[in-house]
Design an enzyme around this catalytic site. Structure first.
Site, PDB file in Angstrom:
ATOM      1  N   LYS A 266      -9.103  91.048  -9.227  1.00  0.00           N
ATOM      2  CA  LYS A 266      -7.890  90.461  -8.412  1.00  0.00           C
ATOM      3  C   LYS A 266      -8.238  88.823  -8.280  1.00  0.00           C
ATOM      4  O   LYS A 266      -9.251  88.484  -8.060  1.00  0.00           O
ATOM      5  CB  LYS A 266      -8.020  91.221  -7.139  1.00  0.00           C
ATOM      6  CG  LYS A 266      -8.090  92.644  -7.204  1.00  0.00           C
ATOM      7  CD  LYS A 266      -8.220  93.337  -6.042  1.00  0.00           C
ATOM      8  CE  LYS A 266      -7.110  93.129  -4.954  1.00  0.00           C
ATOM      9  NZ  LYS A 266      -7.134  93.912  -3.768  1.00  0.00           N
TER      10      LYS A 266
ATOM     11  N   GLY B 118       1.605  88.779  -3.330  1.00  0.00           N
ATOM     12  CA  GLY B 118       2.781  89.253  -4.017  1.00  0.00           C
ATOM     13  C   GLY B 118       2.810  89.976  -5.208  1.00  0.00           C
ATOM     14  O   GLY B 118       3.334  90.369  -6.117  1.00  0.00           O
TER      15      GLY B 118
ATOM     16  N   HIS C 279      -1.594 102.443   0.800  1.00  0.00           N
ATOM     17  CA  HIS C 279      -1.419 101.315   1.480  1.00  0.00           C
ATOM     18  C   HIS C 279      -0.971 101.153   2.877  1.00  0.00           C
ATOM     19  O   HIS C 279       0.178 101.692   3.314  1.00  0.00           O
ATOM     20  CB  HIS C 279      -0.605 100.295   0.768  1.00  0.00           C
ATOM     21  CG  HIS C 279      -0.484  98.704   1.529  1.00  0.00           C
ATOM     22  ND1 HIS C 279      -0.953  97.802   0.775  1.00  0.00           N
ATOM     23  CD2 HIS C 279      -0.160  98.574   2.504  1.00  0.00           C
ATOM     24  CE1 HIS C 279      -0.608  96.520   1.385  1.00  0.00           C
ATOM     25  NE2 HIS C 279      -0.127  97.040   2.607  1.00  0.00           N
TER      26      HIS C 279
ATOM     27  N   GLU D  56      -6.962  93.002   2.606  1.00  0.00           N
ATOM     28  CA  GLU D  56      -6.741  91.510   2.839  1.00  0.00           C
ATOM     29  C   GLU D  56      -6.048  91.179   4.170  1.00  0.00           C
ATOM     30  O   GLU D  56      -5.659  92.201   4.635  1.00  0.00           O
ATOM     31  CB  GLU D  56      -5.922  90.823   1.552  1.00  0.00           C
ATOM     32  CG  GLU D  56      -4.699  91.305   1.696  1.00  0.00           C
ATOM     33  CD  GLU D  56      -3.585  90.302   0.818  1.00  0.00           C
ATOM     34  OE1 GLU D  56      -4.091  89.405   0.911  1.00  0.00           O
ATOM     35  OE2 GLU D  56      -2.304  90.973   0.556  1.00  0.00           O
TER      36      GLU D  56
ATOM     37  N   ASN E 143      -2.979  89.091   5.779  1.00  0.00           N
ATOM     38  CA  ASN E 143      -2.059  88.125   5.579  1.00  0.00           C
ATOM     39  C   ASN E 143      -1.566  87.353   6.935  1.00  0.00           C
ATOM     40  O   ASN E 143      -1.286  87.935   8.055  1.00  0.00           O
ATOM     41  CB  ASN E 143      -0.866  88.881   5.126  1.00  0.00           C
ATOM     42  CG  ASN E 143      -0.862  89.353   3.748  1.00  0.00           C
ATOM     43  OD1 ASN E 143      -1.364  88.822   2.872  1.00  0.00           O
ATOM     44  ND2 ASN E 143      -0.409  90.677   3.503  1.00  0.00           N
TER      45      ASN E 143
ATOM     46  N   ARG F 241       0.567  85.446   8.314  1.00  0.00           N
ATOM     47  CA  ARG F 241       2.008  84.961   8.446  1.00  0.00           C
ATOM     48  C   ARG F 241       2.622  86.308   8.859  1.00  0.00           C
ATOM     49  O   ARG F 241       2.401  87.220   8.831  1.00  0.00           O
ATOM     50  CB  ARG F 241       2.303  84.545   6.998  1.00  0.00           C
ATOM     51  CG  ARG F 241       2.138  85.601   6.152  1.00  0.00           C
ATOM     52  CD  ARG F 241       2.646  85.332   4.584  1.00  0.00           C
ATOM     53  NE  ARG F 241       2.162  86.239   3.617  1.00  0.00           N
ATOM     54  CZ  ARG F 241       2.823  87.375   3.318  1.00  0.00           C
ATOM     55  NH1 ARG F 241       3.749  87.853   3.731  1.00  0.00           N
ATOM     56  NH2 ARG F 241       2.248  88.022   2.415  1.00  0.00           N
TER      57      ARG F 241
ATOM     58  N   VAL G  39       7.321  90.530   5.297  1.00  0.00           N
ATOM     59  CA  VAL G  39       8.687  90.918   4.757  1.00  0.00           C
ATOM     60  C   VAL G  39       8.983  91.948   5.872  1.00  0.00           C
ATOM     61  O   VAL G  39      10.102  92.260   6.261  1.00  0.00           O
ATOM     62  CB  VAL G  39       8.439  91.177   3.372  1.00  0.00           C
ATOM     63  CG1 VAL G  39       9.813  91.852   2.902  1.00  0.00           C
ATOM     64  CG2 VAL G  39       8.385  90.198   2.453  1.00  0.00           C
TER      65      VAL G  39
HETATM   66  P1  ADP Z   1      -1.523  90.793  -2.854  1.00  0.00           P
HETATM   67  O1  ADP Z   1      -2.300  89.665  -1.973  1.00  0.00           O
HETATM   68  O2  ADP Z   1      -0.857  90.495  -4.002  1.00  0.00           O
HETATM   69  O3  ADP Z   1      -0.578  91.602  -1.593  1.00  0.00           O
HETATM   70  P2  ADP Z   1      -3.482  93.029  -2.373  1.00  0.00           P
HETATM   71  O4  ADP Z   1      -5.033  93.075  -2.334  1.00  0.00           O
HETATM   72  O5  ADP Z   1      -2.984  93.143  -0.880  1.00  0.00           O
HETATM   73  O6  ADP Z   1      -2.791  91.866  -3.035  1.00  0.00           O
HETATM   74  O7  ADP Z   1      -3.109  94.222  -3.247  1.00  0.00           O
HETATM   75  C1  ADP Z   1      -1.927  94.672  -3.609  1.00  0.00           C
HETATM   76  C2  ADP Z   1      -1.767  96.198  -4.047  1.00  0.00           C
HETATM   77  O8  ADP Z   1      -2.451  96.218  -5.035  1.00  0.00           O
HETATM   78  C3  ADP Z   1      -2.059  96.995  -3.002  1.00  0.00           C
HETATM   79  O9  ADP Z   1      -1.193  97.415  -1.976  1.00  0.00           O
HETATM   80  C4  ADP Z   1      -2.656  98.103  -3.683  1.00  0.00           C
HETATM   81  O10 ADP Z   1      -1.297  98.855  -3.998  1.00  0.00           O
HETATM   82  C5  ADP Z   1      -3.014  97.691  -5.197  1.00  0.00           C
HETATM   83  N1  ADP Z   1      -4.743  97.407  -5.007  1.00  0.00           N
HETATM   84  C6  ADP Z   1      -5.204  96.433  -4.767  1.00  0.00           C
HETATM   85  N2  ADP Z   1      -6.886  96.496  -4.509  1.00  0.00           N
HETATM   86  C7  ADP Z   1      -6.988  97.824  -4.835  1.00  0.00           C
HETATM   87  C8  ADP Z   1      -7.884  98.814  -5.288  1.00  0.00           C
HETATM   88  N3  ADP Z   1      -9.060  98.024  -5.180  1.00  0.00           N
HETATM   89  N4  ADP Z   1      -7.794  99.940  -5.474  1.00  0.00           N
HETATM   90  C9  ADP Z   1      -6.633 100.438  -5.646  1.00  0.00           C
HETATM   91  N5  ADP Z   1      -5.472  99.688  -5.428  1.00  0.00           N
HETATM   92  C10 ADP Z   1      -5.542  98.391  -5.133  1.00  0.00           C
HETATM   93  P1  ADP Z   2       4.263  90.941   2.210  1.00  0.00           P
HETATM   94  O1  ADP Z   2       3.127  91.083   2.102  1.00  0.00           O
HETATM   95  O2  ADP Z   2       5.117  90.329   3.573  1.00  0.00           O
HETATM   96  O3  ADP Z   2       4.797  92.377   1.879  1.00  0.00           O
HETATM   97  P2  ADP Z   2       4.788  89.911  -0.186  1.00  0.00           P
HETATM   98  O4  ADP Z   2       3.601  90.312  -0.897  1.00  0.00           O
HETATM   99  O5  ADP Z   2       6.006  90.901  -0.673  1.00  0.00           O
HETATM  100  O6  ADP Z   2       4.860  90.016   1.326  1.00  0.00           O
HETATM  101  O7  ADP Z   2       5.128  88.473  -0.457  1.00  0.00           O
HETATM  102  C1  ADP Z   2       6.319  87.808   0.229  1.00  0.00           C
HETATM  103  C2  ADP Z   2       6.785  86.810  -0.278  1.00  0.00           C
HETATM  104  O8  ADP Z   2       5.754  85.742  -0.559  1.00  0.00           O
HETATM  105  C3  ADP Z   2       7.127  86.960  -1.910  1.00  0.00           C
HETATM  106  O9  ADP Z   2       8.309  86.394  -2.391  1.00  0.00           O
HETATM  107  C4  ADP Z   2       5.798  86.555  -2.577  1.00  0.00           C
HETATM  108  O10 ADP Z   2       5.941  86.165  -4.004  1.00  0.00           O
HETATM  109  C5  ADP Z   2       5.367  85.657  -1.599  1.00  0.00           C
HETATM  110  N1  ADP Z   2       4.040  85.256  -1.706  1.00  0.00           N
HETATM  111  C6  ADP Z   2       2.946  86.335  -0.973  1.00  0.00           C
HETATM  112  N2  ADP Z   2       1.853  85.783  -1.272  1.00  0.00           N
HETATM  113  C7  ADP Z   2       1.803  84.252  -1.922  1.00  0.00           C
HETATM  114  C8  ADP Z   2       1.253  83.452  -2.131  1.00  0.00           C
HETATM  115  N3  ADP Z   2      -0.366  83.506  -1.947  1.00  0.00           N
HETATM  116  N4  ADP Z   2       1.445  82.294  -2.738  1.00  0.00           N
HETATM  117  C9  ADP Z   2       2.570  82.214  -2.849  1.00  0.00           C
HETATM  118  N5  ADP Z   2       3.645  83.059  -2.959  1.00  0.00           N
HETATM  119  C10 ADP Z   2       3.202  84.115  -2.110  1.00  0.00           C
HETATM  120 MG    MG Z   3      -1.505  92.476  -0.046  1.00  0.00          MG
END
Ligand code: ADP
Ligand code: ADP
Ligand code: MG
Length: 448
Positions: free
Chosen positions: A158, A164, A208, A288, A290, A292, A295
Site C-alpha cells: 500500500k 481513492g 469495510h 486509515e 480520512n 476531511r 463522499v
Molecule cells: P485508500 O486510501 O485508497 O482509501 P485504504 O487503505 O482505505 O486506501 O484501502 C482501500 C480499500 O482497499 C479498502 O476499503 C479495502 O477494500 C482494501 N484494503 C486495504 N487494505 C486491505 C487489507 N490489508 N486487506 C484487505 N483489503 C484491504
Molecule cells: P471517500 O474516502 O470519501 O469515499 P474516495 O477515496 O472515493 O473518498 O476519494 C474521494 C475523491 O478524492 C476521489 O476523487 C479520489 O480520487 C480523491 N482522493 C482521495 N484521496 C486522495 C489523495 N490522497 N490524493 C488525491 N486525491 C484523493
Molecule cells: Mg480509504
C-alpha cells in the site's frame, strides 16, 4: 460565525458546501478553472474567481491562486471539500500563515494521518487495533520480500500517501512480489508524487466499515455511527449504507468508542472518518483515517439528522458541537449510489460529454447531490463521479426499494453511466441479504 467562505473545489461537493453556507447565512466564493466557467457551483455562489487553466495542477491544486482569491474576495475561511487540496497539510499551513481559517483539522494532525504508515504507528500507541503488518515503511524491494515472509502471504502493498484506492496491490506468492512492488510504486508516484510504500496482511473477505466522528476545539469528540462501504470495485467504493447490518450493538459501541479514542489521541478537530476492516469473526482493525468530509457522508446525515458540513464550519469558527453523544440516535437506514459517467462494458472507460436531457428522481426519502444540469458538458479531465443518489427508509428493505424506484425515475441522456450496473448490484440476491464483503463485485460480476 464567518461572513464569507471560499470553496476550494468543484462538482457536487462544492455545491453541497454552498448549500450548507446558504442555510447558515454565510456568503460563498467559488473558484473555477477555465473549463468550469459554466459549472453549477460557479452559478450558485455569490461570487466566483477563475484560478487558472483546466489542469488541476494549475487550478484546483494551485494553492497560491486559491489563497490570493480568498484574500481578494475578503473570505475568512476555506472549505477544501474532498480530493484536491483537502488532505494537503502544506496548504493548511499556508492558510494559517495568511490568517485564513482552514475548515479541517490542524496541519500537524493532517500530516500525521495523511501518512498512512505513520498513522499506523500513532494508532498503535493509542491502543487501537491495527491490520497486522509492518511498522513503518518499506525501505527496498529486499525489505518487502523479508517483510512478506514474516507477515505471511497473501499480503497487500500500500502507498503511504494513497487515496481513492490507488497504489494498492495484492500479492499472493513471492514470485508476484517484484512486479506488484514496481507497479504499485509507479502508480503511487504518478498519483501522489510520493512512492513510499508499506505492507499489511491481506484480510480475506472483510467488510469495510468506517466510523464518522466530529470533534470541536474544546475536546468534545462524538461519533455518528458507522457506514458500511464494502461494495467496491478496485478498492474504490460504489455503494455505501448506514447502519451496517453486520454489527451487533456491542460491536457498534466498541468501534464507536475506539474511533473516538483514536481522534482524541491525536487532538483531532473537525469532521473525520476512521476506516476499519472487519473480518468474518467480527474483529475490527484500523486501516486509515480520512481527515476531511467524505463522499458518502450523506448516509450518516440521513440516519442521524446531523448536517456534517454545517458542523465542520461551526467547529472551524470556534463553536462547540451542536450535538452530544446521547443526542445521536440512528433512525432507519440509508443507502448511497455513486453515479459515474463511465461505461462498464468498456472497462469502465470514462464517458464525458454533453448531457442533453436530465430528470432527477424525487419524492419521499430521496436526496440527490450533484452539479449536473440539462445541457451541461462534463469535462473529461476531472473525476467521473457526476452524482450521488441517496435514499432513506425505516429499514434497509425500504431504503433499497426506494433506491430502485429512484434510479428507475432518473433520466440522463447524452453520456454513458454506471446506472445499469448499480441496478444489477441492487437486484443481486447476496446484496439483498446484506451478505457482502469487499470482494463482492469481483466475485459476483465479470467486471475486473
Ligand atoms: P485508500 O486510501 O485508497 O482509501 P485504504 O487503505 O482505505 O486506501 O484501502 C482501500 C480499500 O482497499 C479498502 O476499503 C479495502 O477494500 C482494501 N484494503 C486495504 N487494505 C486491505 C487489507 N490489508 N486487506 C484487505 N483489503 C484491504
Ligand atoms: P471517500 O474516502 O470519501 O469515499 P474516495 O477515496 O472515493 O473518498 O476519494 C474521494 C475523491 O478524492 C476521489 O476523487 C479520489 O480520487 C480523491 N482522493 C482521495 N484521496 C486522495 C489523495 N490522497 N490524493 C488525491 N486525491 C484523493
Ligand atoms: Mg480509504
Amino acid at each position: 460565525m464567518f461572513k464569507r467562505i471560499l470553496i476550494a473545489n468543484r462538482g457536487e461537493i462544492a455545491v453541497r458546501i454552498i448549500r450548507a453556507c446558504r442555510e447558515m447565512g454565510i456568503e460563498t466564493v467559488a473558484v473555477y478553472s477555465n473549463t468550469d466557467r459554466n459549472a453549477l457551483h460557479v452559478d450558485l455562489a455569490d461570487e466566483a474567481v477563475c484560478i487558472g487553466p483546466p489542469r488541476a495542477q494549475d487550478s484546483y491544486l494551485n494553492a497560491e491562486n486559491i489563497i490570493s482569491a480568498t484574500v481578494l474576495t475578503g473570505a475568512e475561511a476555506i472549505h477544501p471539500g474532498f480530493g484536491f487540496l483537502a488532505e494537503n497539510s502544506k496548504f493548511a499551513e499556508k492558510c494559517k500563515a495568511c490568517n485564513i481559517a482552514f475548515i479541517g483539522p490542524d496541519a500537524e494532525v493532517m500530516e500525521m494521518m495523511g501518512n498512512k504508515a505513520k498513522a499506523r504507528q500513532v494508532m498503535a500507541e493509542a491502543g487501537v487495533p491495527l491490520v497486522p503488518g509492518i511498522e513503518g515503511i518499506l525501505e527496498s524491494y529486499d525489505h518487502a520480500l523479508q517483510a512478506a515472509e514474516i507477515i505471511g502471504y497473501p499480503i497487500m502493498l500500500k502507498a503511504s500517501a494513497g487515496g481513492g484506492g490507488k497504489g494498492i496491490r495484492v500479492v499472493r506468492k513471492p514470485e508476484e512480489l517484484r512486479n506488484a512492488y514496481d507497479i504499485a510504486k509507479s502508480e503511487a508516484k504518478a498519483f501522489f508524487g510520493d512512492d513510499t510504500m508499506y505492507m499489511e496482511k491481506l484480510i480475506e473477505g472483510p467488510r469495510h466499515i468506517e466510523v464518522q466522528i466530529l470533534a470541536d476545539a474544546y475536546g468534545n469528540v462524538i461519533h455518528l455511527g458507522e457506514r458500511d462501504c464494502s461494495i467496491q470495485r478496485r478498492n474504490q467504493k460504489i455503494i455505501e449504507e448506514a447502519p451496517s447490518t453486520f454489527l451487533t450493538g456491542e460491536m457498534r459501541k466498541a468501534m464507536g468508542e475506539t474511533a473516538v479514542r483514536a481522534a482524541k489521541a491525536v487532538g483531532y478537530k473537525s469532521a473525520g472518518t476512521i476506516e476499519f476492516l472487519v473480518d468474518k469473526d467480527g474483529s475490527f482493525y484500523f486501516m486509515e483515517m480520512n481527515t476531511r468530509i467524505q463522499v458518502e457522508h450523506p448516509v450518516s446525515e440521513f440516519v442521524t439528522g446531523v448536517d456534517i458540513v454545517r458542523e465542520q464550519i461551526r467547529i472551524a469558527a470556534g463553536e462547540t458541537l451542536s450535538v452530544n453523544q446521547e443526542d445521536v440516535v440512528i433512525g432507519g437506514h440509508a443507502i448511497e449510489c455513486r453515479i459515474n459517467a463511465e461505461n462498464p462494458a468498456l472497462n469502465f472507460r470514462p464517458s464525458p460529454g454533453k448531457v442533453n436531457i436530465l430528470l432527477w428522481p424525487g419524492g419521499n426519502g430521496v436526496r440527490v447531490d450533484s452539479a449536473l444540469y440539462s445541457g451541461y458538458d462534463i469535462p473529461p479531465i476531472y473525476d467521473s463521479m457526476i452524482a450521488k443518489l441517496i435514499t432513506h427508509g425505516r429499514d434497509r428493505n425500504e431504503a433499497l426499494c426506494r433506491m430502485r424506484r429512484a434510479l428507475d425515475e432518473f433520466i440522463i441522456e447524452g453520456i454513458d453511466t454506471n446506472i445499469e450496473f448499480l441496478f444489477q448490484i441492487l437486484n443481486n440476491e447476496r446484496f439483498i441479504q446484506a451478505d457482502i464483503d469487499t470482494g463482492f463485485i469481483a466475485k459476483e460480476f465479470d467486471y475486473k
